[in-house]
Design an enzyme around this catalytic site. Structure first.
Site, PDB file in Angstrom:
ATOM      1  N   ASP A   1     -22.059  48.970 -16.271  1.00  0.00           N
ATOM      2  CA  ASP A   1     -21.176  47.911 -16.750  1.00  0.00           C
ATOM      3  C   ASP A   1     -19.900  48.508 -17.353  1.00  0.00           C
ATOM      4  O   ASP A   1     -19.797  49.720 -17.515  1.00  0.00           O
ATOM      5  CB  ASP A   1     -21.925  47.044 -17.777  1.00  0.00           C
ATOM      6  CG  ASP A   1     -21.545  45.580 -17.661  1.00  0.00           C
ATOM      7  OD1 ASP A   1     -20.405  45.292 -17.263  1.00  0.00           O
ATOM      8  OD2 ASP A   1     -22.383  44.719 -17.989  1.00  0.00           O
TER       9      ASP A   1
ATOM     10  N   GLU B   1     -18.809  47.751 -12.001  1.00  0.00           N
ATOM     11  CA  GLU B   1     -18.084  46.522 -12.365  1.00  0.00           C
ATOM     12  C   GLU B   1     -16.593  46.829 -12.511  1.00  0.00           C
ATOM     13  O   GLU B   1     -15.846  46.072 -13.121  1.00  0.00           O
ATOM     14  CB  GLU B   1     -18.613  45.941 -13.677  1.00  0.00           C
ATOM     15  CG  GLU B   1     -20.087  45.689 -13.678  1.00  0.00           C
ATOM     16  CD  GLU B   1     -20.458  44.226 -13.927  1.00  0.00           C
ATOM     17  OE1 GLU B   1     -19.553  43.413 -14.161  1.00  0.00           O
ATOM     18  OE2 GLU B   1     -21.659  43.936 -13.865  1.00  0.00           O
ATOM     19  N   TRP B   2     -16.203  47.928 -12.010  1.00  0.00           N
ATOM     20  CA  TRP B   2     -14.850  48.455 -12.151  1.00  0.00           C
ATOM     21  C   TRP B   2     -13.759  47.416 -11.822  1.00  0.00           C
ATOM     22  O   TRP B   2     -12.919  47.100 -12.682  1.00  0.00           O
ATOM     23  CB  TRP B   2     -14.796  49.707 -11.292  1.00  0.00           C
ATOM     24  CG  TRP B   2     -13.594  50.571 -11.325  1.00  0.00           C
ATOM     25  CD1 TRP B   2     -12.403  50.347 -11.954  1.00  0.00           C
ATOM     26  CD2 TRP B   2     -13.488  51.840 -10.673  1.00  0.00           C
ATOM     27  NE1 TRP B   2     -11.556  51.405 -11.725  1.00  0.00           N
ATOM     28  CE2 TRP B   2     -12.191  52.330 -10.942  1.00  0.00           C
ATOM     29  CE3 TRP B   2     -14.336  52.611  -9.890  1.00  0.00           C
ATOM     30  CZ2 TRP B   2     -11.737  53.545 -10.439  1.00  0.00           C
ATOM     31  CZ3 TRP B   2     -13.884  53.819  -9.399  1.00  0.00           C
ATOM     32  CH2 TRP B   2     -12.606  54.276  -9.678  1.00  0.00           C
ATOM     33  N   PRO B   3     -13.753  46.834 -10.624  1.00  0.00           N
ATOM     34  CA  PRO B   3     -12.652  45.904 -10.343  1.00  0.00           C
ATOM     35  C   PRO B   3     -12.651  44.668 -11.236  1.00  0.00           C
ATOM     36  O   PRO B   3     -11.590  44.139 -11.558  1.00  0.00           O
ATOM     37  CB  PRO B   3     -12.852  45.510  -8.875  1.00  0.00           C
ATOM     38  CG  PRO B   3     -14.202  45.973  -8.494  1.00  0.00           C
ATOM     39  CD  PRO B   3     -14.618  47.033  -9.456  1.00  0.00           C
TER      40      PRO B   3
ATOM     41  N   TYR C   1     -13.232  44.467 -14.382  1.00  0.00           N
ATOM     42  CA  TYR C   1     -12.538  44.750 -15.642  1.00  0.00           C
ATOM     43  C   TYR C   1     -11.056  45.066 -15.430  1.00  0.00           C
ATOM     44  O   TYR C   1     -10.241  44.870 -16.325  1.00  0.00           O
ATOM     45  CB  TYR C   1     -13.241  45.890 -16.396  1.00  0.00           C
ATOM     46  CG  TYR C   1     -14.548  45.415 -17.004  1.00  0.00           C
ATOM     47  CD1 TYR C   1     -14.571  44.812 -18.255  1.00  0.00           C
ATOM     48  CD2 TYR C   1     -15.740  45.523 -16.299  1.00  0.00           C
ATOM     49  CE1 TYR C   1     -15.754  44.343 -18.803  1.00  0.00           C
ATOM     50  CE2 TYR C   1     -16.938  45.052 -16.838  1.00  0.00           C
ATOM     51  CZ  TYR C   1     -16.934  44.468 -18.096  1.00  0.00           C
ATOM     52  OH  TYR C   1     -18.096  43.995 -18.624  1.00  0.00           O
TER      53      TYR C   1
ATOM     54  N   ASP D   1     -20.229  36.840 -14.201  1.00  0.00           N
ATOM     55  CA  ASP D   1     -21.681  36.793 -13.997  1.00  0.00           C
ATOM     56  C   ASP D   1     -22.113  35.445 -13.413  1.00  0.00           C
ATOM     57  O   ASP D   1     -21.585  34.400 -13.791  1.00  0.00           O
ATOM     58  CB  ASP D   1     -22.408  36.925 -15.344  1.00  0.00           C
ATOM     59  CG  ASP D   1     -22.274  38.314 -15.948  1.00  0.00           C
ATOM     60  OD1 ASP D   1     -21.788  39.233 -15.262  1.00  0.00           O
ATOM     61  OD2 ASP D   1     -22.679  38.474 -17.125  1.00  0.00           O
TER      62      ASP D   1
END
Ligand SMILES: *[C@@H]1O[C@H](CO)[C@@H](O)[C@H](O)[C@H]1NC(C)=O
Ligand SMILES: *[C@@H]1O[C@H](CO)[C@@H](O)[C@H](O)[C@H]1NC(C)=O
Length: 391
Positions: free
Chosen positions: A140, A173-175, A177, A201
């Protein structure tokens, strides 16, 4: 430069029995023990799922993971409630059943729930996870001080996982954020990650499923082309089998997650699942579409007013999966008629095709020519999923 991400030729389908959506952030020692024994107990029932091709299980017991997993060994104060024995025992039990094991951590100093993250000890955490036999890491992006540190952390963890020598699926979850601030570089993200989340989510509700589909359609020009073997857009978990979706909405989620070539994770309680939900989640035809070896993600090909959406996905052997979604939330089944001429840029049914309906029920629709059209009845919030085979 050699690509750091080579845990690429890994599972395409992942059965994740998680408690993400049954979560309670106030995990207590007692509650955690209950979760753990429930998960282990359920490994037995999961057996019964492997015959349809779910390759493994990642048991991600969110409220407990901080207690048995994600807390880094380097964290200054490991939470007092750590259950090291339960943890090791759980990992062994999962593997002894031939199942895969997933774990959750965070690129920042803390996870989203406030437990210790992996920041600045990526190698140590990767080694620790590998030593436990972890097969998938969901990483995450909460609590990073800057976007540069976030990006750097995602890269460093990918390299660290590679260094362990163990094939570990890396779910990022890189993109998600990055997006509010800058356009993600998907070429780069795919070099490091095996899946990546783009959007919020999922929740156990139709409005959540709808918002994910709307977001995906809106951004399809940037995200669809990058997906392929080794790197996938992750629209988040299947919530089929819980409480929030009607039958038709469950069909829509299953059909559309197949069209989107989504990694398949379930968040439900396999001990208490209806026969209908089980039938849907174990449907071999729709799983085969999801896992099609050509590995192309589908896209929205057209809309008819506000009610109907037509989606298509190129499959191997020149076949296409086609989904017709009825967004209407009132009334009864509605008829949708569309021309086969334009399917698959004019190639799907050229000069003719045979059409099979996969969902909501399997049936043969017969042979059609290029110039013909097809009429379907689609329930409100439901989807008809077809497979179009060229002749
Ligand atoms: C690590 O990367 C190298 C070079 O790209 C690759 O050959 C190897 O298979 C990778 N190892 C793992 C465990 O991912
Ligand atoms: C995106 O990343 C790739 C691979 O790292 C790089 O070659 C490319 O220049 C980047 N594109 C942009 C617009 O920064």
């Amino acid at each position: 430069m050699a690509l750091p991400n080579c845990h690429r030729h890994v599972l395409w389908k992942i059965l994740s029995w998680g408690f993400f959506l049954l979560r309670s952030w106030e995990a207590s020692g007692t509650k955690c023990k209950q979760w753990l024994s429930a998960a282990v107990e359920c490994n037995r029932c999961i057996w019964d799922w492997s015959h349809v091709g779910w390759l493994g299980v990642t048991a991600e017991v969110t409220p407990c993971l901080p207690l048995w997993g994600f807390a880094s060994l380097a964290a200054p104060n490991p939470p007092a409630l750590w259950l090291p024995h339960a943890r090791v025992c759980f990992c062994l039990q999962v593997h002894s059943k031939g199942l895969k094991l997933g774990i959750y951590s965070d690129v920042g100093t803390k996870t989203c729930a406030g437990f210790p993250g992996s920041y600045n000890h990526y190698d140590l955490d990767a080694q620790t996870f590998a030593s436990w036999g972890v097969d998938l890491l969901k990483f995450d992006g909460c609590n990073s001080e800057s976007l540069d540190l976030l990006a750097e952390g995602y890269r460093r963890m990918s390299v660290a996982l590679n260094r362990t020598g163990r094939s570990i699926v890396y779910s990022c979850e890189w993109p998600f954020y990055l997006r509010p601030v800058q356009q993600p570089n998907y070429t780069e993200i795919k070099q490091y990650c095996n899946h990546w989340r783009n959007f919020y989510d999922v929740y156990d509700s139709w409005s959540s499923i709808k918002s994910i589909l709307d977001w995906t359609a809106l951004h399809q020009d940037t995200i669809v082309k990058i997906a392929g073997p080794g790197g996938w857009n992750d629209p988040d978990m299947l919530v089929i089998g819980n409480f929030g979706l009607s039958w038709d909405q469950s069909v829509t989620q299953m059909a559309m997650w197949a069209i989107m070539a989504a990694p398949l994770f379930m968040s439900n309680d396999l001990r208490h699942i209806s026969p209908e939900a089980k039938w849907l989640l174990q449907n071999k035809e729709v799983i085969a579409i999801n896992q099609d070896p050509l590995g192309k993600q589908g896209y929205q090909a057209g809309r008819d007013g506000v009610n109907f959406q037509l989606w298509e996905r190129p499959l191997s052997d020149r076949a296409y999966a086609v989904a017709v979604l009825n967004q209407q939330e009132i009334g009864g089944p509605q008829k949708f008629t569309f021309s086969l001429t334009f399917l698959g840029n004019g190639l799907a049914c050229n000069p003719a095709c045979s059409i099979k309906q996969v969902l909501p029920a399997s049936r043969d629709c017969g042979v059609y020519s290029w110039m013909s059209s097809l009429s379907l009845e689609v329930n409100p919030t439901g989807t008809v999923l077809l497979e179009v085979l060229p002749l």
